[in-house]
Each structure stands twice: as C-alpha cells, then as structure tokens.
Scaffold this motif. Structure first.
Motif, PDB file in Angstrom:
ATOM      1  N   ILE A   8       1.686   4.701  -3.219  1.00  0.00           N
ATOM      2  CA  ILE A   8       1.490   6.126  -3.002  1.00  0.00           C
ATOM      3  C   ILE A   8       2.800   6.897  -3.142  1.00  0.00           C
ATOM      4  N   ASN A  66      -1.591   1.624 -11.210  1.00  0.00           N
ATOM      5  CA  ASN A  66      -1.894   1.666  -9.778  1.00  0.00           C
ATOM      6  C   ASN A  66      -3.153   0.877  -9.414  1.00  0.00           C
ATOM      7  N   PHE A 120      -7.900   6.126  -3.988  1.00  0.00           N
ATOM      8  CA  PHE A 120      -6.668   6.220  -4.774  1.00  0.00           C
ATOM      9  C   PHE A 120      -6.847   5.553  -6.145  1.00  0.00           C
ATOM     10  N   SER A 168       0.831  -1.202   0.000  1.00  0.00           N
ATOM     11  CA  SER A 168       0.000   0.000   0.000  1.00  0.00           C
ATOM     12  C   SER A 168       0.868   1.255   0.000  1.00  0.00           C
ATOM     13  N   ALA A 182      -4.228   8.920  -0.698  1.00  0.00           N
ATOM     14  CA  ALA A 182      -2.938   8.710  -0.034  1.00  0.00           C
ATOM     15  C   ALA A 182      -2.965   9.217   1.405  1.00  0.00           C
ATOM     16  N   MET A 230      -1.575   6.458   4.027  1.00  0.00           N
ATOM     17  CA  MET A 230      -0.242   6.582   4.637  1.00  0.00           C
ATOM     18  C   MET A 230      -0.285   6.442   6.164  1.00  0.00           C
ATOM     19  N   TYR A 248      -2.832  15.682   0.181  1.00  0.00           N
ATOM     20  CA  TYR A 248      -2.082  14.634   0.879  1.00  0.00           C
ATOM     21  C   TYR A 248      -1.537  15.153   2.208  1.00  0.00           C
ATOM     22  N   TYR A 274      -1.365  16.618  -6.118  1.00  0.00           N
ATOM     23  CA  TYR A 274      -1.324  15.444  -5.236  1.00  0.00           C
ATOM     24  C   TYR A 274      -0.873  15.834  -3.831  1.00  0.00           C
TER      25      TYR A 274
END
Length: 557
Positions: free
Chosen positions: A33, A181, A96, A29, A123, A127, A69, A65
């Motif tokens: 990203i 992706n 995503f 994962s 993301a 994250m 994020y 992005y």
C-alpha cells in the motif's frame, strides 16, 4: 499444524509462537500500500504520454488514492475492532487487488482514477488492520521492537516502489506497475489465513457509526481541500470543501464528547505524549512526502536518470531507515522518546537544509548525504511515535489506534505534496520566467514550460526539433543564399533550445532549494513544538500504565 489459524489471539493465554512470521505477513501487506504511491511517481510520465493526461488528470490519478484512504481509515478501523481485524485485512487485500486489476485494464484517465480510488479504499482497510493485529499479537514487552520493524518496512517501501516500477517499465508498460500488486496481495492473504491469528475487541458495544461518518466527512473534505486549493486555485470547490471540513470537524468533536462509546475519544489529545506523537508523525511525513515528490522529479528530469535509475538512487534512504530503526530500538529505552523523536526531527530538518544548496551544477553526489540523513531520521523518530499512539488505546480499540496513527501520516503526506508541491511549481515558474526574459520565447511557449519541469523540457525539445528541421532543409536547399539563411536559423534555434534546457534545469534546481528551505523551517518549528509537548523520560514513565511500567522494568532487568 492447522492449515488455517482459527484460534483467536485473545484466548491463547500465552504469546503466539509464530508471531514473528505473522509480522512478516503484516509488513508485506503494508509494503504494497506504500509502494502503490511511490511506484506511481516513476510510472506517471509513461502514463501521461499514453493516456494523454492533463495536469489536472495526473494530479487526481495520484490523489484519487489519497482521499478515500485518509477519509475511511478511522471508521473502518473501528469496524475491524468490532467484527474482525484479520477479516478487515483480508477484505482490504481483496479490494486492493481488485483495484489493481482495474488499473491494469484501464484505458482512460477516468478509469485509472477510479482504480486508484478502489485501491485507496482497500488500503484504508489494510493499514489500521496491520497495526492493530501487530499490537494484539505481540506482548507489550516485544511490541516496540515489532513496531520498529513495521516502520522500517514503510521506509523500505518508499524507496522500493520506484525500483520495482523502474524495472518493470524497462520491458513493460505503465499498467504493469498496477498488476504487480495482485500476486503480492494474494500471497499476503494466504499468509494472513495461515499465520495471523484472528482478533477482535473484547466487548459488544455498538460501533459509533455517526461519529465514524462525521470523521469520513471532515477528513475527506480536508484532504480534498488540501489537494484542490494549492494545485487548482481557491475557487468554489476548494472553499466549499474547507467549510465542510471545518463544520464536520466541529460536529465530530461535539458528538464524540457526548457519545458514551465514541469511535475516537478526542479527550486523548489532551495527553501530551499522544498529541505530540501525532504532531510529529504528521509533520515528519509532510517533509518526507514533499521531499520525495520533488527529488524524484529532479533525478528523472534534471539529472536525466530513467525510472529504474531513479529508484536505485533512492535506496540509500531505505538502508538508512533500517539503521535508524535499529538505533532507536537501543536508544529510546535509555534516553526516552522525547530525545529520540526530537533528534530524528532535527535530523530531518538538517537533511532539508542541506538540499537548499542544490543548484544547476549539482549532481547525484550532492543528494546522497541528505537522503541518508533523512532515512536515519525516519528510523529514529517514527517508531517511538507509533508505539506511543498505539499504547494510548486499550486492547479493544487497537484498530482505531492504528487508524489515528495512519490518518496523521496520510494528512501529513497530503499536506507535504500539496503545499511543498505547489510552492515548488510556483517557484519554478517564477525562476523560469526570469531566466528566459528577453530571450524571445513566445508567451504561449513560456506558459506551457512553466506548467512543470517535464513540460519545460518538452518545449526545449520542440525548439530543438525545429532546429533539426531547419538544418535538414538547409542541406536540401539548392539556392546557396536560402541554404545559408536556413543554416543560420537552425543555429539560432539550436542555441535557443540549449538555453531553454539550461534555464529549465537551473530553474527547477533553484525551486528545489527554495522549497527545501521552507520545508526545513516548517519541520524545524515543528521539532521545537514536539520537544515541548512530549514529556521527559521520567515523567513519561510515571504517566505510563502500571502494567506497562512493570513490563519495562522487567525488560530492563
């Protein structure tokens, strides 16, 4: 064996037996990203040509992005803690993947920017969830090793992105770098359901939504200012963003100090270990992202490698990250994180210092040693910092802990690209103006060439194209005098194209050296600050929680 893992990790009463398989899912994962940004660096030229992107459009394709994020991580990390960390991961993977599909279908700059913003939002869910699930799934005695592998994956993704994108671009268009992706996100989602146990905070406190929204306001405004000011000038938008970021930060701190259950207890920054670790992460990624930004351009434009060739030549960095990660796993328990992190940052400073020797005659061989040293430095420094940051939070706030670590990383990376990228552009333009002075290049052509190294080579190619046209007309001319004039003109233009090509290459190489010097100074000063902030081995052990000290002592025996 259950098809879907439904037993919460908090109720298991013993270490989860498939935790290393779960770590593989979390690392997968994380991989996509990080790759979403690094892959774009080699896909950008094809995208620019196909969509007719201007420099402003391209900048916002990259940074569309980054803003959501960085801005959303803290709030979404807290929400994941409250309701479901695995749920946040699954939702993030879905968002995503949806953004990636939108990017694949995009046919305009606005659509690509929107797709990147959707991916950035996904993301921001993924994250912090990966780190919080890692910390919740692994016992403290194994957590440092798991975080080391997580960090090594991030280093691999930095180099793997250009390789994957370059391979795709050989037979497919730039949009394929978005679509790749989708199957990876799908595999990660299935793996999360089967292998990653659900987890959430063990209390029913309400989420501090006001604090979370204030964090979105000040972080988003700060990142916007970092992007807008250096690249597009300190006009009304950049100054307004700076004012909003400052006011938002003050309001956030005051609110969090008074709230009984803050989204982030800002008093933690008074702890030297926590503050030093966050500073180290931010400064390190300022250097790494900045260096990656201009090294990929140097490999593509100046040394002439294609997208795949550029990615392959970044692989020594990825291998060195794994070696550095293995070394820090052995070294940190013996000498303490201050020495390991300081050594890593000193290594990063050395790598940037070596890049100051880049000049017009430098080849790929001159970049190998800096790449290897930088990779070793990443592996050495980042795992202990991430472990320290996560260790500062109780089990109920692991998502917030992951968000703090990742926000420091993203703010540092944004600063690196913005500040070092802006410095690179200015230095390149100044060197090019000096190199072409007195050469008869029209002012409009010089202005175009100074915009970027790609534009500079395009101007040189344009001059070369005029030389070929003049030569072709000379070959077709029936009048000997006219043919001689056209032939002489073609020769002058060809020589001008050669000089322009040399001037662009040497100017960019000089800009790389100058920018690396500034980056080395910044990281060098930061190394000293971090060494002062981080406690020594004995003091850090004394300040650690009793449970953690006991586990470390037991592990040592």
């Amino acid at each position: 064996m259950r098809l879907v893992m439904n037993q919460p990790v908090e109720t298991a009463g013993r270490p989860y037996p498939r935790r290393w398989w779960a770590l593989l899912v979390l690392c997968l994962s994380l991989l996509i990203i990080v790759m979403a940004n690094t892959a774009l660096t080699v896909a950008a030229p094809d995208m620019t040509a196909d969509l007719g992107l201007g420099s402003s459009d391209l900048q916002w394709v990259i940074d569309g992005y980054t803003v959501p994020y960085a801005a959303l991580m803290l709030l979404l990390g807290a929400i994941g803690d409250k309701y479901s960390r695995r749920g946040a991961l699954l939702l993030g993977l879905a968002v995503f993947g949806g953004g990636a599909v939108l990017g694949y279908l995009a046919d305009s700059a606005a659509t690509v920017i929107a797709a990147r913003a959707v991916m950035g939002t996904g993301a921001a869910l993924i994250m912090p969830a990966t780190l919080s699930l890692l910390a919740a799934t692994f016992p403290r005695a194994e957590r440092a090793k798991a975080i080391t592998l997580w960090t090594a994956t991030a280093g691999l993704a930095i180099a793997a992105g250009p390789v994957v994108a370059g391979a795709l671009l050989r037979d497919h268009g730039w949009s394929s770098t978005f679509l790749i992706n989708v199957p990876i996100a799908a595999v990660a989602a299935v793996g999360a359901l089967v292998l990653v146990p659900p987890s959430k905070a063990g209390h029913d406190d309400r989420v501090d939504h006001v604090g979370g929204l204030l964090s979105v306001l000040w972080t988003g405004s700060l990142v916007y200012m970092i992007i807008e000011g250096p690249h597009f000038g300190w006009g009304v938008r950049a100054v307004t963003a700076a004012a909003v970021a400052g006011a938002g930060l003050v309001a956030f701190v005051l609110w969090e100090l008074r709230h009984p259950h803050p989204v982030l207890d800002v008093r933690r920054f008074a702890d030297r270990r926590f503050a030093g670790s966050n500073l180290a992460v931010a400064l390190f990624f300022l250097a790494v992202f900045g260096a990656f930004y201009y090294l990929t351009q140097h490999l593509q434009f100046v040394l002439g490698y294609d997208a795949l060739g550029t990615g392959v030549r970044m692989l020594p960095l990825a291998g060195a990250v794994f070696a550095g990660s293995a070394l820090t796993g052995w070294l940190t328990p013996r000498v303490g994180m201050r020495w390991t992190v300081t050594a890593g940052m000193a290594g990063g400073t050395t790598a940037l210092a070596l890049l100051t020797r880049v000049d017009a005659g430098s080849g790929y061989g001159d970049l190998v040693a800096p790449l290897i040293i930088l990779g070793l430095a990443i592996g050495l420094a980042l795992s202990p910092c991430t472990d320290a940051i996560m260790g500062a939070f109780p089990e109920a706030e692991l998502g917030v802990g992951g968000a703090v670590n990742d926000t420091s990383l993203e703010l540092g990376g944004s600063l690196g690209i913005a500040i070092l990228g802006s410095l690179l552009s200015t230095s390149y333009g100044d060197h090019l103006a000096d190199a072409t002075r007195g050469g008869g290049l029209p002012a409009s052509a010089l202005a175009t060439a100074r915009d970027s190294v790609g534009a500079g080579y395009a101007v040189a190619e344009g001059i070369g194209g005029k030389a070929r046209e003049a030569a072709a007309r000379a070959a077709q001319a029936t009048d000997p005098q006219q043919a001689a004039q056209l032939k002489a003109q073609a020769g002058q233009l060809a020589e001008g194209a050669r000089r322009m090509t040399d001037a662009v290459g040497s100017s960019f190489a000089s800009a790389v050296a100058h920018t690396s010097l500034v980056g080395a100074v910044v990281l060098g000063v930061g190394t000293v600050l971090v060494a002062v902030l981080l406690p020594g081995h004995r003091k850090a052990a004394e300040e650690a929680p009793a449970e953690e000290r006991e586990l470390v002592e037991n592990g040592a025996h």
